[in-house]
Write an enzyme that holds these catalytic residues in place. Sequence first.
Site, PDB file in Angstrom:
ATOM      1  N   CYS A  98       1.037  -1.439  -0.163  1.00  0.00           N
ATOM      2  CA  CYS A  98       0.490   0.237   0.243  1.00  0.00           C
ATOM      3  C   CYS A  98       1.145   1.500   0.098  1.00  0.00           C
ATOM      4  O   CYS A  98       2.063   1.989   1.200  1.00  0.00           O
ATOM      5  CB  CYS A  98      -0.646  -0.280   1.303  1.00  0.00           C
ATOM      6  SG  CYS A  98      -1.752   1.790   1.069  1.00  0.00           S
ATOM      7  N   CYS A 237      -4.983   6.073  -4.276  1.00  0.00           N
ATOM      8  CA  CYS A 237      -4.384   5.092  -3.734  1.00  0.00           C
ATOM      9  C   CYS A 237      -2.706   4.597  -4.112  1.00  0.00           C
ATOM     10  O   CYS A 237      -2.978   5.268  -5.407  1.00  0.00           O
ATOM     11  CB  CYS A 237      -4.925   3.411  -5.000  1.00  0.00           C
ATOM     12  SG  CYS A 237      -4.076   1.856  -5.081  1.00  0.00           S
TER      13      CYS A 237
END
Length: 294
Positions: A98, A237
């Site tokens: 992430c 993201c």
Amino acid sequence: MAQNRSVAPAEITFIKGHGTMNDFVLLPDDRAELELDSDLVRSLCHRRAGIGADGILRIATAGALVEQAVLSELPDGVLETDWFMDYRNADGSIAEMCGNGVRVFAHALVATGRAETGEVRVGTRSGPRPARILEHRGDRAVVRVDMGQPELLGLSSVQVGDRAFAGIAVDMGNPHLACVVPGLDGETLAALPLHRQPGFDTDFFPEGVNVEISTPLREGRVSMRVHERGAGETMSCGTGIVATAVAALADAGCTAGEVVVTVPGGEVAVGLTESGSTLTGPSVLVAEGTFRRS
Ligand SMILES: N[C@@H](CCC[C@H](N)C(=O)O)C(=O)O
């Protein structure tokens, strides 16, 4: 062999943070003693009944996670003593990486005295992702993450509402399909029904995929939206931003360059060279407290 694992305690200390509004609940759990099952992850991330987040970042050492059998082994290049970002999506699934999370995680390590400001080693399931704190003013920081070498896996397509988009599959440690759409403008991008799960090729992406739709590169910039595996549409993201920069540069005939990506939650800069990529953007720590488990 798992050791000293307590049952999930009734009260859990947390920090809440975000990177361009991709938001996380961070759980300081240095010795990985918390039983972090998917029910607990979903409760913490629930936007009505919980704290609310796109994902969980457990803060533990890599060695402790191996000792507690959360990790079967240390990922390549990760040391036992490294701080490890044990990432979970809001639906309870595990993800390998992430990008926005690494920025917030490194910031939290420094803010809680677990690491010195400057270069911070962050272990992930995809290997080490070194982060440099470029600016740090208490609850706000600007962090650059070494995101490694994006791997191009071929072409695929997605269905978003009544439109089909072709894209480049990019492995950023986690899977992405980055679709740069010729002629797409910001207004049309904003109107796409990306809050719904896009249709994708499950043979190509057996583990699911994060889907990014973006405008073409123009003066070093693109606008992007994302539907994340395990979290739905998010405001940003980091791995998807790098995948999009790779695809937008490829679409413009380049394999390296700098791209500023605008997402609904803000702006992040990507640097792409022949040998790697970086992601530079903000991190904000907004709260800390105690979650009471019912
Ligand atoms: N928001 C993240 C990616 C989180 C994981 C993703 N949903 C997956 O399942 O791969 C980022 O900033 O990269």
